[in-house]
Enzyme design. Structure first.
Site, PDB file in Angstrom:
ATOM      1  CE1 TYR A   1      18.055  56.844  32.437  1.00  0.00           C
ATOM      2  CE2 TYR A   1      16.515  55.601  33.783  1.00  0.00           C
ATOM      3  CZ  TYR A   1      16.757  56.483  32.746  1.00  0.00           C
ATOM      4  OH  TYR A   1      15.707  56.999  32.017  1.00  0.00           O
TER       5      TYR A   1
ATOM      6  CE1 TYR B   1      14.284  59.599  33.229  1.00  0.00           C
ATOM      7  CE2 TYR B   1      12.367  60.603  32.181  1.00  0.00           C
ATOM      8  CZ  TYR B   1      13.153  59.496  32.427  1.00  0.00           C
ATOM      9  OH  TYR B   1      12.829  58.282  31.880  1.00  0.00           O
TER      10      TYR B   1
END
Length: 348
Positions: free
Chosen positions: A252, A303
């Site tokens: 991430y 995203y």
């Protein structure tokens, strides 16, 4: 739960910059992407009996099931883990639902149209940002596919907050992902090569609350970590492997610096060595020791709160990624860093 469930279908919508999704609503995009993932698995909506998502997804499972015409909804899960920490947890909970017999075919999904809901924003580890951009340049689906970046570009970007500049921060995009999980036995009869859930873990260290972004009650030794080190030990133990057995990683990357902390937490390098590890070229495809975020990640692909990282892991283990790691057998996926979080070990 080890190897009891497998990812057999994946899908991604088109990715656009913030506000670029105008042809449909965020909810419609979720439905479209779920249907594509089910079709990718060689299944139909009639096979689906469960849904899982995370971070208070606006696209509620009860309505999704109704509008898709699901015959029976047996499982609907929404993990409590905050923000982007929950992507891997949603997959883990889908796998648990299958392993325990609560459901037989669970779709994990996330649809985000930042521009339709007025989320803030638009779009020092320069080697992280530049490496992930190079990967995105090989990925036609990436928002930043045609836009190259050098270390000089990174250094020249306007500052946001010390020590981060603009190019250290993730994109703000519109898009959706979905994955279909079934039992390992059923996966053998599906259209695509199964990707098995070797291990999963979720949670947080003591007194972490919502993480270092919001509170500072955690032990001092945990403050400058990604809050993933305890979780990592259980993850490797469940899978029966160690960091050296991992062929590629999808981490991430909301901010470049948090990638460095996760690399350390997950045992790929020693504490304090994340920066030199990245600068050595270790994260780069094709020759790095640990090719990471091979589609471009949140910094350069899209995203989608980290669910696109799981999609890319599945592609790597199917052998269909744009920047394919040769003979990749095991991929580690980690969700949000610095907050309560989750992670997966997937195998082909």
């Amino acid at each position: 739960m080890k190897d009891a469930a497998a990812i057999v279908g994946i899908a991604q919508s088109e990715y656009t910059k913030w506000g670029g999704l105008t042809r449909c609503t965020e909810y419609q995009l979720a439905l479209e992407t779920i249907v594509k993932a089910v079709e990718d698995a060689g299944l139909t909506v009639d096979d689906v009996d469960g849904f899982a998502s995370f971070s208070n997804d606006r696209n509620e499972a009860a309505f999704v099931a109704t509008d898709l015409g699901v015959r029976e909804l047996r499982y609907a899960g929404m993990t409590w883990i905050v923000g982007g920490g929950g992507a891997c947890a949603a997959v883990a909970e889908a796998a648990m639902a299958i392993a325990t017999g609560m459901a037989s075919c669970v779709v994990v999904y996330r649809s985000i149209a930042m521009g339709q809901f007025q989320r803030f924003g638009r779009a020092l580890a320069g080697d992280v940002a530049v490496t992930f951009r190079r990967h995105a340049n090989r990925n036609p689906a990436a928002v930043m596919h045609g836009r190259r970046m050098t270390l000089a570009d990174h250094a020249a970007a306007r500052p946001i907050v010390e020590p981060f500049g603009l190019l250290d921060c993730c994109l703000e995009t519109d898009g959706a992902n979905a994955l279909v999980l079934v039992s390992a036995e059923r996966a053998r009869d599906c259209r695509q090569r199964p990707v098995y859930v070797m291990a999963a873990a979720e949670g947080s260290g003591p007194r972490f609350g919502c993480g270092a972004w919001a509170m500072h009650y955690m032990p001092e030794e945990d403050y400058a970590t990604g809050n993933t080190q305890r979780l990592a030990a259980g993850l490797y133990r469940m899978a029966g492997i160690g960091p050296a057995d991992v062929d590629c990683a999808q981490l991430y990357d909301h901010y470049t610096g948090m990638v460095l902390l996760q690399l350390e937490d997950l045992g790929f390098c020693a504490r304090g060595e994340g920066g030199p590890f990245a600068a050595s070229g270790a994260l780069a495809w094709p020759d790095g020791a640990l090719p990471t975020n091979t589609a471009g990640g949140s910094l350069s692909e899209a995203y989608i709160h980290g669910l696109n990282h799981v999609v890319e892991a599945a592609k790597q283990l199917r052998g269909t990624a744009a920047s394919q790691v040769p003979d990749a057998e095991i991929c580690l996926v980690a969700s949000g860093s610095g907050i309560p979080t989750s992670a997966l070990l997937l195998r082909r």
